[in-house]
Write a protein that holds these residues in place. Structure first.
Motif, PDB file in Angstrom:
ATOM      1  N   ALA A   9       0.863  -1.183   0.000  1.00 34.40           N
ATOM      2  CA  ALA A   9       0.000   0.000   0.000  1.00 34.40           C
ATOM      3  C   ALA A   9       0.898   1.231   0.000  1.00 34.40           C
ATOM      4  O   ALA A   9       1.945   1.250   0.657  1.00 34.40           O
ATOM      5  CB  ALA A   9      -0.918   0.014   1.219  1.00 34.40           C
ATOM      6  N   ILE A  10       0.477   2.257  -0.726  1.00 32.78           N
ATOM      7  CA  ILE A  10       1.276   3.473  -0.848  1.00 32.78           C
ATOM      8  C   ILE A  10       0.439   4.666  -0.422  1.00 32.78           C
ATOM      9  O   ILE A  10      -0.732   4.806  -0.803  1.00 32.78           O
ATOM     10  CB  ILE A  10       1.776   3.680  -2.292  1.00 32.78           C
ATOM     11  CG1 ILE A  10       2.756   2.561  -2.672  1.00 32.78           C
ATOM     12  CG2 ILE A  10       2.439   5.042  -2.455  1.00 32.78           C
ATOM     13  CD1 ILE A  10       3.205   2.597  -4.129  1.00 32.78           C
ATOM     14  N   GLN A 139      -2.286   5.821 -12.987  1.00 35.49           N
ATOM     15  CA  GLN A 139      -3.041   4.910 -13.838  1.00 35.49           C
ATOM     16  C   GLN A 139      -3.637   3.815 -12.967  1.00 35.49           C
ATOM     17  O   GLN A 139      -2.934   3.197 -12.167  1.00 35.49           O
ATOM     18  CB  GLN A 139      -2.127   4.293 -14.906  1.00 35.49           C
ATOM     19  CG  GLN A 139      -1.517   5.323 -15.838  1.00 35.49           C
ATOM     20  CD  GLN A 139      -0.477   4.728 -16.772  1.00 35.49           C
ATOM     21  OE1 GLN A 139      -0.126   3.556 -16.665  1.00 35.49           O
ATOM     22  NE2 GLN A 139       0.013   5.533 -17.694  1.00 35.49           N
ATOM     23  N   THR A 140      -4.932   3.588 -13.108  1.00 38.92           N
ATOM     24  CA  THR A 140      -5.592   2.572 -12.297  1.00 38.92           C
ATOM     25  C   THR A 140      -6.188   1.479 -13.178  1.00 38.92           C
ATOM     26  O   THR A 140      -6.621   1.726 -14.302  1.00 38.92           O
ATOM     27  CB  THR A 140      -6.708   3.178 -11.428  1.00 38.92           C
ATOM     28  OG1 THR A 140      -7.722   3.736 -12.292  1.00 38.92           O
ATOM     29  CG2 THR A 140      -6.169   4.273 -10.532  1.00 38.92           C
ATOM     30  N   THR A 141      -6.174   0.271 -12.632  1.00 37.98           N
ATOM     31  CA  THR A 141      -6.816  -0.866 -13.281  1.00 37.98           C
ATOM     32  C   THR A 141      -7.653  -1.574 -12.228  1.00 37.98           C
ATOM     33  O   THR A 141      -7.712  -1.147 -11.070  1.00 37.98           O
ATOM     34  CB  THR A 141      -5.769  -1.853 -13.852  1.00 37.98           C
ATOM     35  OG1 THR A 141      -5.098  -2.501 -12.750  1.00 37.98           O
ATOM     36  CG2 THR A 141      -4.742  -1.140 -14.711  1.00 37.98           C
ATOM     37  N   ARG A 146      -0.816   2.386 -10.665  1.00 36.35           N
ATOM     38  CA  ARG A 146       0.555   2.660 -11.097  1.00 36.35           C
ATOM     39  C   ARG A 146       0.806   4.173 -10.956  1.00 36.35           C
ATOM     40  O   ARG A 146       0.107   4.987 -11.579  1.00 36.35           O
ATOM     41  CB  ARG A 146       0.770   2.232 -12.543  1.00 36.35           C
ATOM     42  CG  ARG A 146       2.207   2.472 -13.065  1.00 36.35           C
ATOM     43  CD  ARG A 146       2.299   2.104 -14.537  1.00 36.35           C
ATOM     44  NE  ARG A 146       2.050   0.692 -14.743  1.00 36.35           N
ATOM     45  CZ  ARG A 146       3.012  -0.231 -14.791  1.00 36.35           C
ATOM     46  NH1 ARG A 146       4.277   0.122 -14.649  1.00 36.35           N
ATOM     47  NH2 ARG A 146       2.701  -1.502 -14.986  1.00 36.35           N
ATOM     48  N   LEU A 147       1.772   4.517 -10.118  1.00 33.12           N
ATOM     49  CA  LEU A 147       2.153   5.919  -9.928  1.00 33.12           C
ATOM     50  C   LEU A 147       3.424   6.193 -10.717  1.00 33.12           C
ATOM     51  O   LEU A 147       4.484   5.618 -10.432  1.00 33.12           O
ATOM     52  CB  LEU A 147       2.396   6.205  -8.448  1.00 33.12           C
ATOM     53  CG  LEU A 147       1.225   5.969  -7.491  1.00 33.12           C
ATOM     54  CD1 LEU A 147       1.683   6.132  -6.047  1.00 33.12           C
ATOM     55  CD2 LEU A 147       0.069   6.918  -7.792  1.00 33.12           C
ATOM     56  N   GLY A 152      11.319   8.746 -13.051  1.00 33.90           N
ATOM     57  CA  GLY A 152      11.222   7.685 -14.039  1.00 33.90           C
ATOM     58  C   GLY A 152      10.814   6.344 -13.480  1.00 33.90           C
ATOM     59  O   GLY A 152      10.562   5.398 -14.230  1.00 33.90           O
ATOM     60  N   THR A 153      10.732   6.237 -12.157  1.00 35.22           N
ATOM     61  CA  THR A 153      10.328   4.984 -11.516  1.00 35.22           C
ATOM     62  C   THR A 153       8.807   4.904 -11.432  1.00 35.22           C
ATOM     63  O   THR A 153       8.143   5.894 -11.114  1.00 35.22           O
ATOM     64  CB  THR A 153      10.932   4.887 -10.110  1.00 35.22           C
ATOM     65  OG1 THR A 153      12.353   4.936 -10.208  1.00 35.22           O
ATOM     66  CG2 THR A 153      10.515   3.594  -9.425  1.00 35.22           C
ATOM     67  N   ASP A 154       8.269   3.739 -11.728  1.00 35.99           N
ATOM     68  CA  ASP A 154       6.850   3.483 -11.525  1.00 35.99           C
ATOM     69  C   ASP A 154       6.659   2.752 -10.201  1.00 35.99           C
ATOM     70  O   ASP A 154       7.329   1.737  -9.944  1.00 35.99           O
ATOM     71  CB  ASP A 154       6.281   2.613 -12.652  1.00 35.99           C
ATOM     72  CG  ASP A 154       6.121   3.381 -13.958  1.00 35.99           C
ATOM     73  OD1 ASP A 154       6.465   4.578 -13.988  1.00 35.99           O
ATOM     74  OD2 ASP A 154       5.667   2.767 -14.940  1.00 35.99           O
ATOM     75  N   TRP A 155       5.741   3.275  -9.365  1.00 37.53           N
ATOM     76  CA  TRP A 155       5.421   2.643  -8.083  1.00 37.53           C
ATOM     77  C   TRP A 155       4.045   1.995  -8.224  1.00 37.53           C
ATOM     78  O   TRP A 155       3.075   2.665  -8.603  1.00 37.53           O
ATOM     79  CB  TRP A 155       5.444   3.676  -6.962  1.00 37.53           C
ATOM     80  CG  TRP A 155       6.819   4.200  -6.695  1.00 37.53           C
ATOM     81  CD1 TRP A 155       7.492   5.151  -7.407  1.00 37.53           C
ATOM     82  CD2 TRP A 155       7.698   3.787  -5.647  1.00 37.53           C
ATOM     83  NE1 TRP A 155       8.741   5.372  -6.874  1.00 37.53           N
ATOM     84  CE2 TRP A 155       8.895   4.546  -5.783  1.00 37.53           C
ATOM     85  CE3 TRP A 155       7.600   2.869  -4.608  1.00 37.53           C
ATOM     86  CZ2 TRP A 155       9.967   4.396  -4.923  1.00 37.53           C
ATOM     87  CZ3 TRP A 155       8.664   2.714  -3.745  1.00 37.53           C
ATOM     88  CH2 TRP A 155       9.839   3.466  -3.899  1.00 37.53           C
ATOM     89  N   ILE A 156       3.972   0.727  -7.902  1.00 32.93           N
ATOM     90  CA  ILE A 156       2.752  -0.052  -8.144  1.00 32.93           C
ATOM     91  C   ILE A 156       2.269  -0.671  -6.840  1.00 32.93           C
ATOM     92  O   ILE A 156       3.048  -1.253  -6.083  1.00 32.93           O
ATOM     93  CB  ILE A 156       3.024  -1.150  -9.191  1.00 32.93           C
ATOM     94  CG1 ILE A 156       3.503  -0.512 -10.500  1.00 32.93           C
ATOM     95  CG2 ILE A 156       1.768  -1.988  -9.442  1.00 32.93           C
ATOM     96  CD1 ILE A 156       4.075  -1.500 -11.492  1.00 32.93           C
TER      97      ILE A 156
END
Length: 406
Positions: A9-10, A139-141, A146-147, A152-156
């Protein structure tokens, strides 16, 4: 190839509401990661949120045992609150000393101090902080969020709590709008360092139409180590003039001991927003908005931080239930219920803060007459003095359909 970081969780935003959300996640047995756009050790000017209600302290104590008491012990609790009308007392209340071992009615300390104690509690609880990490897109699914970040890093993660303030990148990333008006009244807020050798008596005092200020309203609130002074400007007043060094010294000498005019540490001019997000969750029910990412109120009644804390805790409870849900419908329902409760509470708080603003504005002949009559009749009908005292803060009770006061 884009670097990816996966977390349980973020939380986005390392302010007090974000840290409470992280503590609530740890309390529910989940790992918690906070992404913060600013650098570690960032400078945080001004006292900002200084007042924590008893209900809020209790909620904080629930998710981080000992923290509610620590905040109370390190703030100040004024024994007297006073309200005057054109220089005459219309309401004075004396409070008994807090009962040892019990959460007091409130505590008052600068937000930077609140954050210091919360940060240490987060470290003790094993919260992960990732500094200098600006979220640029969301971006949500059905499965995750996905943040995307400036680095440049994606946090999921399966769930994200957006606690990144009034300019929330999370809120904008999921396309949620804020709804509501902006107040036209201009206020000046000033922080003043206390004279530790010869301090003023601890009293919260609200002055209706201060006689030395040509009818302007003035609020004086003590907090640990200092004073907050709020001045309501009148139509036609020049905020720059009142907020200048010379202007500040001129009017502060009229409302406090003149020595305090030389002890100003911060000044800000502002108008209030009265806005609430149209929804507190995204279409995928993977993101929840809390605190100023979800709402902005006039500060009357201290409804900002004190509503942000239950936002965070109720949202995390919703996430915890969603993670244990047996099917997709139940998962979505758990998030929706949490979001709907805090949306309902925020709309109530916006209306309550708006009622308080209307009470003190001074541009309604009807309200002006009510205040004047109440002040004149207070010696005969004391409850009118209490009405004058409570007016600038709005209704005390919370919405009857929510589980927390604010």
């Amino acid at each position: 190839m884009t670097q990816q970081e996966h977390r349980e969780a973020i939380v986005v935003g390392a302010g007090p509401v974000g840290m409470v959300a992280a503590l609530a996640l740890r309390h529910e047995g989940m790992k918690a990661t906070i992404l913060e756009a600013e650098e570690e050790g960032r400078f945080r000017p001004g006292s900002r949120a200084i007042y924590i209600h008893k209900a809020t302290l209790k909620l904080i104590e629930e998710v981080s045992p000992g923290l509610g008491f620590k905040l109370a012990e390190n703030g100040v609790i004024w024994p007297v609150k006073r309200t005057t009308y054109r220089g005459k007392d219309v309401y004075v209340r004396h409070y008994p000393a807090p009962t040892p071992g019990e959460i007091p009615a409130f505590t008052s300390l600068a937000q930077v101090e609140i954050e210091k104690y919360m940060y240490q509690a987060c470290l003790d609880a094993g919260v992960e902080f990732v500094w200098d990490t600006q979220v640029t897109d969301v971006q949500t699914t059905k499965e995750h969020v996905r943040l995307k970040t400036a680095s440049g890093t994606d946090w999921i993660a399966p769930y994200v709590i957006g606690a990144d303030g009034s300019r929330s990148a999370v809120r904008k990333g999921v396309g949620i709008e804020l709804e509501g008006p902006r107040a036209n009244d201009t206020f000046l807020v000033v922080d003043i360092k206390e004279d530790a050798a010869n301090p003023m008596p601890l009293e919260r005092t609200f002055h209706y139409e201060h006689p030395a200020m040509d009818g302007r309203n003035v609020l004086l609130v003590p907090f640990k180590g200092g004073w907050r002074v709020d001045l309501q400007l009148l139509e036609g007043d020049d905020p720059k003039e009142f907020g200048s060094e010379e202007g500040l010294k001129a009017w502060l000498r009229k409302v406090m001991n003149p020595k305090y005019a030389e002890r100003v540490t911060w000044v800000s001019t502002y108008q209030f927003y009265q806005v609430v997000a149209e929804s507190f969750t995204d279409e995928s029910r993977r993101v929840l908005l809390v605190g100023e990412a979800a709402h902005l109120f006039a500060p009357f009644g201290a409804r900002g931080l004190n509503s942000g804390v239950p936002d965070a805790i109720i949202s995390v409870r919703g996430v915890a239930k969603a993670m244990k849900a047996a099917n997709e419908a139940d998962r979505r329902k758990a998030v929706e219920l949490a979001a709907e409760e805090r949306l309902m509470a925020s709309r109530y708080n916006r209306d309550a803060a708006g009622t308080a603003l209307e009470h003190i504005q001074g541009n309604s002949p009807y309200m002006n007459l009510k205040r004047e009559l109440a002040a004149s009749l207070t010696p005969l009908i004391p409850k009118l003095g209490r009405w004058l005292d409570e007016g600038p803060y709005g209704p005390k009770q919370g919405h009857p359909m929510v589980s927390t006061k604010y």
